[in-house]
Design a protein around this motif. Structure first.
Motif, PDB file in Angstrom:
ATOM      1  N   MET A  55      -9.583  11.256   0.873  1.00 50.65           N
ATOM      2  CA  MET A  55      -8.341  12.346   0.585  1.00 50.65           C
ATOM      3  C   MET A  55      -8.418  12.779  -0.381  1.00 50.65           C
ATOM      4  SD  MET A  55      -6.945   9.826   3.620  1.00 50.65           S
ATOM      5  CE  MET A  55      -5.500   9.028   2.955  1.00 50.65           C
ATOM      6  N   GLY A  56      -9.055  12.498  -1.581  1.00 51.69           N
ATOM      7  CA  GLY A  56      -8.349  12.848  -2.968  1.00 51.69           C
ATOM      8  C   GLY A  56      -9.262  14.302  -2.969  1.00 51.69           C
ATOM      9  N   SER A  57     -10.543  14.475  -2.172  1.00 49.99           N
ATOM     10  CA  SER A  57     -11.353  16.113  -2.392  1.00 49.99           C
ATOM     11  C   SER A  57     -10.379  16.790  -0.928  1.00 49.99           C
ATOM     12  CB  SER A  57     -12.702  15.122  -1.160  1.00 49.99           C
ATOM     13  OG  SER A  57     -13.250  14.449  -2.207  1.00 49.99           O
ATOM     14  N   VAL A  58      -9.888  16.299  -0.272  1.00 49.78           N
ATOM     15  CA  VAL A  58      -8.917  16.951   0.844  1.00 49.78           C
ATOM     16  C   VAL A  58      -7.664  17.937   0.139  1.00 49.78           C
ATOM     17  CG1 VAL A  58      -7.251  17.024   3.507  1.00 49.78           C
ATOM     18  CG2 VAL A  58      -9.987  16.007   2.488  1.00 49.78           C
ATOM     19  N   MET A  59      -7.046  16.597  -0.596  1.00 50.93           N
ATOM     20  CA  MET A  59      -5.601  17.044  -1.225  1.00 50.93           C
ATOM     21  C   MET A  59      -6.053  18.245  -2.421  1.00 50.93           C
ATOM     22  SD  MET A  59      -3.426  14.802  -3.818  1.00 50.93           S
ATOM     23  CE  MET A  59      -4.256  14.686  -5.036  1.00 50.93           C
ATOM     24  N   ILE A  60      -7.633  18.315  -3.218  1.00 49.66           N
ATOM     25  CA  ILE A  60      -7.516  18.724  -3.841  1.00 49.66           C
ATOM     26  C   ILE A  60      -8.079  20.354  -3.508  1.00 49.66           C
ATOM     27  CG2 ILE A  60      -9.822  19.566  -6.027  1.00 49.66           C
ATOM     28  CD1 ILE A  60      -7.445  17.667  -7.254  1.00 49.66           C
ATOM     29  N   ALA A  61      -7.977  20.471  -2.737  1.00 49.33           N
ATOM     30  CA  ALA A  61      -9.207  21.657  -1.447  1.00 49.33           C
ATOM     31  C   ALA A  61      -8.140  21.744  -0.978  1.00 49.33           C
ATOM     32  CB  ALA A  61      -9.980  21.272  -0.057  1.00 49.33           C
ATOM     33  N   ILE A  62      -6.917  21.775  -0.706  1.00 50.72           N
ATOM     34  CA  ILE A  62      -5.193  21.932  -0.379  1.00 50.72           C
ATOM     35  C   ILE A  62      -4.657  22.976  -1.569  1.00 50.72           C
ATOM     36  CG2 ILE A  62      -2.759  21.452   0.538  1.00 50.72           C
ATOM     37  CD1 ILE A  62      -4.277  19.302   2.663  1.00 50.72           C
ATOM     38  N   VAL A  63      -4.642  21.648  -2.647  1.00 52.56           N
ATOM     39  CA  VAL A  63      -3.987  22.165  -3.727  1.00 52.56           C
ATOM     40  C   VAL A  63      -4.460  23.818  -4.063  1.00 52.56           C
ATOM     41  CG1 VAL A  63      -3.345  22.311  -6.155  1.00 52.56           C
ATOM     42  CG2 VAL A  63      -3.588  20.213  -4.513  1.00 52.56           C
ATOM     43  N   LEU A  64      -6.363  23.663  -4.292  1.00 51.48           N
ATOM     44  CA  LEU A  64      -6.885  25.167  -4.799  1.00 51.48           C
ATOM     45  C   LEU A  64      -6.687  26.824  -3.520  1.00 51.48           C
ATOM     46  CD1 LEU A  64     -10.711  23.927  -5.789  1.00 51.48           C
ATOM     47  CD2 LEU A  64      -8.827  25.156  -6.906  1.00 51.48           C
ATOM     48  N   TRP A  65      -6.415  25.983  -2.175  1.00 52.01           N
ATOM     49  CA  TRP A  65      -6.399  27.025  -0.771  1.00 52.01           C
ATOM     50  C   TRP A  65      -5.488  27.291  -1.875  1.00 52.01           C
ATOM     51  CZ3 TRP A  65      -2.768  26.523   2.402  1.00 52.01           C
ATOM     52  CH2 TRP A  65      -2.758  27.728   3.509  1.00 52.01           C
ATOM     53  N   PHE A  66      -3.805  26.462  -1.692  1.00 50.34           N
ATOM     54  CA  PHE A  66      -2.364  27.705  -1.847  1.00 50.34           C
ATOM     55  C   PHE A  66      -2.807  27.809  -3.249  1.00 50.34           C
ATOM     56  CE2 PHE A  66       1.636  26.036  -3.018  1.00 50.34           C
ATOM     57  CZ  PHE A  66       2.643  26.983  -1.767  1.00 50.34           C
ATOM     58  N   GLY A  67      -3.058  27.245  -4.196  1.00 48.21           N
ATOM     59  CA  GLY A  67      -2.991  28.035  -5.028  1.00 48.21           C
ATOM     60  C   GLY A  67      -3.387  29.668  -5.880  1.00 48.21           C
ATOM     61  N   SER A  68      -4.748  29.183  -5.236  1.00 46.51           N
ATOM     62  CA  SER A  68      -5.064  30.316  -5.066  1.00 46.51           C
ATOM     63  C   SER A  68      -4.300  31.868  -4.292  1.00 46.51           C
ATOM     64  CB  SER A  68      -6.802  30.356  -4.730  1.00 46.51           C
ATOM     65  OG  SER A  68      -6.736  29.422  -3.604  1.00 46.51           O
ATOM     66  N   THR A  69      -4.328  31.301  -3.066  1.00 46.61           N
ATOM     67  CA  THR A  69      -2.986  32.249  -2.513  1.00 46.61           C
ATOM     68  C   THR A  69      -2.430  32.461  -3.197  1.00 46.61           C
ATOM     69  OG1 THR A  69      -2.062  30.859  -0.909  1.00 46.61           O
ATOM     70  CG2 THR A  69      -4.127  31.633  -0.053  1.00 46.61           C
ATOM     71  N   GLN A  70      -1.225  32.386  -3.361  1.00 51.59           N
ATOM     72  CA  GLN A  70      -0.701  32.627  -4.688  1.00 51.59           C
ATOM     73  C   GLN A  70      -0.822  32.984  -5.843  1.00 51.59           C
ATOM     74  OE1 GLN A  70       2.767  30.686  -5.167  1.00 51.59           O
ATOM     75  NE2 GLN A  70       2.552  30.222  -3.130  1.00 51.59           N
ATOM     76  N   ILE A  71      -1.530  32.604  -6.426  1.00 48.42           N
ATOM     77  CA  ILE A  71      -2.325  33.742  -7.343  1.00 48.42           C
ATOM     78  C   ILE A  71      -2.300  35.254  -7.490  1.00 48.42           C
ATOM     79  CG2 ILE A  71      -4.121  34.228  -9.430  1.00 48.42           C
ATOM     80  CD1 ILE A  71      -3.796  31.405  -9.391  1.00 48.42           C
ATOM     81  N   LEU A  72      -3.440  35.406  -5.880  1.00 47.06           N
ATOM     82  CA  LEU A  72      -3.951  36.562  -5.463  1.00 47.06           C
ATOM     83  C   LEU A  72      -2.648  37.247  -4.647  1.00 47.06           C
ATOM     84  CD1 LEU A  72      -7.662  35.212  -4.059  1.00 47.06           C
ATOM     85  CD2 LEU A  72      -7.136  36.252  -6.136  1.00 47.06           C
ATOM     86  N   SER A  73      -1.894  36.717  -4.153  1.00 40.36           N
ATOM     87  CA  SER A  73      -0.808  37.486  -3.400  1.00 40.36           C
ATOM     88  C   SER A  73       0.126  38.543  -4.561  1.00 40.36           C
ATOM     89  CB  SER A  73       0.488  36.478  -2.789  1.00 40.36           C
ATOM     90  OG  SER A  73       1.020  35.529  -3.308  1.00 40.36           O
ATOM     91  N   ASP A  74       0.431  39.432  -3.831  1.00 45.60           N
ATOM     92  CA  ASP A  74       1.390  40.249  -4.464  1.00 45.60           C
ATOM     93  C   ASP A  74       2.422  39.766  -5.296  1.00 45.60           C
ATOM     94  OD1 ASP A  74      -0.893  42.138  -4.341  1.00 45.60           O
ATOM     95  OD2 ASP A  74       1.041  42.408  -1.865  1.00 45.60           O
ATOM     96  N   THR A  75       2.921  38.291  -4.511  1.00 41.62           N
ATOM     97  CA  THR A  75       4.565  37.951  -5.136  1.00 41.62           C
ATOM     98  C   THR A  75       3.567  36.968  -6.058  1.00 41.62           C
ATOM     99  OG1 THR A  75       4.656  37.100  -3.310  1.00 41.62           O
ATOM    100  CG2 THR A  75       5.514  38.245  -3.234  1.00 41.62           C
TER     101      THR A  75
END
Ligand SMILES: Nc1ncnc2c1ncn2[C@@H]1O[C@H](COP(=O)(O)OP(=O)(O)OP(=O)(O)O)[C@@H](O)[C@H]1O
Ligand SMILES: [Mg+2]
Length: 380
Positions: A55-75
């Motif tokens: 569960m810990g790993s899944v959570m980190i993966a989700i956070v990483l994915w969400f965070g990186s999409t946020q950083i890479l997006s224009d907004t």
């Protein structure tokens, strides 16, 4: 544990009654239910670790994915350094959160143990001593039972309105049918139980107001079933006496007619007698417990069937020893064999918790009641 102890302790009876199968199956059913429960707990415990890791790993993966999409997006609502700091903080709180979860199952386990330990630690002792108990340094005049009634655990009354005076230096014998309440009556004197009604006084002092230590140091008991410990013969005899010497223990054993059989043992007085004295015969156990009372040399002697498991010859010798011991001492003796109490100053006959006859041997014989009947039966 209690099953194991009971089974090992009762091995003799189990074999004699051919109950091996029954006991085995009882033992098996208990151990298998214990095994099932342990397995269940073990399965959950070993599941808990991988599941929480996953569960810990899944959570980190989700956070990483969400965070990186946020950083890479224009907004972009978050910049990379802030996100890295966020991830670092997240990592460091994951372990404490897991520890919380682990504590959550440790706590109920601890509480369950605490309940059981508490039940033992907090078990009340109904025999309470006054805050400032009266001292009772010596025994001077008499023991008095004043209208004493008693029942175990508020059940049926076992003793009804017993009134009795035991003057210093006298021997009082108690006889009566099995279950009449004789042992119960003498158990009240050292305050193993408190009477429900009436009072017991020693030298006019209510025993509930005196110090338990003083009270019990005035008495020596020889019980109906001798209580011995897994220790040497020496230590069993010297049990109630501080700094007993070998000479005094040997002297007590000689009086109790125990010396001869003790020196025949391989290690003499240093022989270990096994659990509850199982390596001795019934009569030998009884003689050891008589020697123990002799060594303590108390002013009041309580003998509950002290010579019941001796043969007639040893009984006569031990009885002589006891008679010497009882000389100038206050004795309460319970006996089934009337020959041992013929010489008592007063004989109390009990039936169903009441005193039905009392007097000296000759008087009771003449009276022709219950005692006479017992006497005639035993004369056969
Ligand atoms: N610890 C106990 N809890 C409840 N009842 C008990 C307890 N001890 C004894 N009794 C009951 O009290 C009654 C008197 O028992 P007691 O041991 O005083 O008899 P006794 O006269 O000494 O008999 P015996 O000659 O067989 O030793 C009996 O009915 C017995 O069942
Ligand atoms: Mg008894």
């Amino acid at each position: 544990m209690s099953q194991v102890e009971e089974t090992l302790g009762g091995l003799r009876i189990i074999k004699a009654f051919l109950a091996e199968k029954k006991m085995s199956s009882r033992f098996n059913s208990i151990t298998s239910s214990m095994r099932d429960k342990n397995t269940k707990v073990a399965v959950r415990q070993s599941l808990a670790h991988p599941v929480s890791e996953f569960m810990g790993s899944v959570m980190i993966a989700i956070v990483l994915w969400f965070g990186s999409t946020q950083i890479l997006s224009d907004t972009c609502s978050i910049d990379a350094p802030a996100f890295m700091t966020y991830i670092a903080i997240l990592y460091s709180v994951i372990q404490p959160i897991k520890d919380f979860a682990r504590a959550a199952f440790g706590i109920p386990k601890g509480l369950a143990s605490m309940d059981r330990i508490d039940a033992i630690l907090k078990a009340g002792n109904p025999i309470v001593e006054l805050e400032k108990p009266k001292p009772l340094e010596s025994f001077e005049s008499n023991i008095e039972f004043d209208c004493v009634s008693f029942s175990y655990d508020n059940g049926r009354e076992v003793l009804h309105d017993i009134s009795l005076t035991i003057p210093k230096g006298r021997t009082i014998a108690i006889v009566g049918a099995s279950g009449a309440g004789k042992s119960t009556l003498v158990d009240l004197i050292p305050r193993f139980y408190d009477c429900c009604k009436g009072s017991i006084r020693i030298d006019g002092k209510d025993i509930r107001e005196t110090s338990l230590k003083d009270l019990r140091s005035l008495m020596g008991n020889v019980n109906q079933d001798p209580i011995l410990f897994n220790d040497t013969i020496f230590n069993n005899i010297a049990f109630g006496v501080k700094d007993a010497t070998m000479e005094s223990v040997v002297a007590a054993a000689k009086i109790a007619n125990a010396h001869d059989f003790i020196i025949e043992k391989e290690e003499g007085y240093n022989t270990n007698i096994g659990d509850r004295g199982c390596k001795l015969s019934g009569g030998q156990r009884q003689r050891i417990s008589i020697a123990r009372a002799i060594l303590k040399n108390p002013p009041i002697l309580i003998l509950d069937e002290a010579t019941a498991s001796l043969d007639t010859e040893s009984e006569r010798i031990v009885q002589e020893a006891l008679d010497n011991l009882m000389h100038n001492r206050t004795t309460v003796a319970i006996a089934h064999r009337l020959s041992t109490i013929k010489g008592a100053d007063e004989i109390i006959v009990m039936d169903e918790g009441r005193i039905v006859e009392r007097g000296r041997h000759e008087q009771l014989i003449e009276f022709g009641g219950y005692y006479r009947k017992l006497h005639d039966m035993q004369a056969l």
